[in-house]
Design an enzyme around this catalytic site. Sequence first.
Site, PDB file in Angstrom:
ATOM      1  N   GLY A 231      -7.958   0.241   0.209  1.00 37.85           N
ATOM      2  CA  GLY A 231      -8.862   1.292   0.687  1.00 37.85           C
ATOM      3  C   GLY A 231      -8.100   2.561   0.990  1.00 37.85           C
ATOM      4  N   ASN A 232      -8.747   3.487   1.673  1.00 43.48           N
ATOM      5  CA  ASN A 232      -8.067   4.727   2.050  1.00 43.48           C
ATOM      6  C   ASN A 232      -8.609   5.205   3.391  1.00 43.48           C
ATOM      7  OD1 ASN A 232     -10.397   6.604   1.491  1.00 43.48           O
ATOM      8  ND2 ASN A 232     -10.148   5.695  -0.538  1.00 43.48           N
TER       9      ASN A 232
END
Length: 395
Positions: free
Chosen positions: A203-204
């Site tokens: 993810g980020n």
Amino acid sequence: MPLRVIVGVSGGIAAYKAVSVVREFVRRGHNVTVIPTGSALRFVGLPTWEAISRNSVPTDLFEGVAEVRHVALGQQADLVVVAPTTANMLASLASGFAADLLGTTVLASTAPLVLAPAMHTEMWENAAVQANVESLRRRGTFFIGPESGALTGDDSGVGRMSEPETIVDFALSCLTPQSLEGKRVLISAGGTREPLDPVRYLGNRSTGAMGVALAGEARLRGAQVTLVHAHLEVSPPSGVELVSVSTAEEMHAAMVALQPAHDLVIMAAAVADWRAKNPSTQKLRKADQPEHWSPELERTPDIVADLGQRKPTGQVLIGFAAETEDIASEREAAARMKLDTKKTDAVVLNLVGERVGFGEVETAVTLITASPQSLTFEGTKSSVAGRLLDALPEL
Ligand code: CTP
């Protein structure tokens, strides 16, 4: 631009919900002065209003006489909201009473006046109350609600004050030129999550705040908005159509399907560039993996580049560019390249890093178009989002 907002509070139980009205104006970067009536203070006390508005709260007509405060507050206001507006307050406003600070402030103001009535159904439907509403409407006062729902006792019906966010959206729309009226706007927001196994993902750090702010501001300007969102850490705005996705692949499919029906497409999502080539359907166990494990990754589709290829004539497509270079000219050069490679009409450049760029914080973005000049906007994400949308006709 931050607005000077007066939130008048009259004495009804919905005063406790007006705390959230004040909070929402402040969250969006506006300067709020709360003027509670004496009865409102019996429901919610002065420290609450001061803490939430982050301003001192005047209550007395005879305070600040030297600054002629009884008219100054109204004269300086950009917007006056009275929430809740009780039946008594409606009568007082309709007759132009100036017996207290809120009364004098409203009379001295030429700013839009927005009322959010709250009372029991019988009171709302009473002919005297309706005559007051009619009289205020004729003079250009804006009304939001009341809505139908649970009231204070066991009863329910028309008379419930609108939800705080709805009141704030509506009040701001009374001041906002409806520049996107009749336009359909498609916005992506949030960070995609690419599964490694059923419990882990790549993810980020995106919170989705910028895309959400753009969706809210577009709606405020009269647009019909669809928000395709991956993982969000902020609440989506009210009044927009929501499409929830998780991975880059899902976002790609949703955006491509929705693109043809929209006049303006803004790709504000933080899309993962890689995903696991073979995500496991079972949880990966430590014991089954080597000490140094490198999952095989493959590229995800570049959604905005694909939208650029498919762009119907007349559609405006805007991409974002999250850059980390320290030197402004290098960031701008990197972002300008994305204008060509992704075939967008504009790119919004923002500097990101561990502590900058993510969340509903002060931000700075640069709007890059084919013109050699770029425009930089600074402020909260909502104000920056609004100014970006207002700059679009220049494209
Ligand atoms: N984007 C996209 N699909 C991807 C990756 C990014 O549509 N798979 C979009 C983003 O939503 C944004 C723009 O592309 O509008 C630029 O994203 P950014 O992360 O800055 O650039 P990248 O394309 O990932 O390029 P680079 O890694 O070279 O910075």
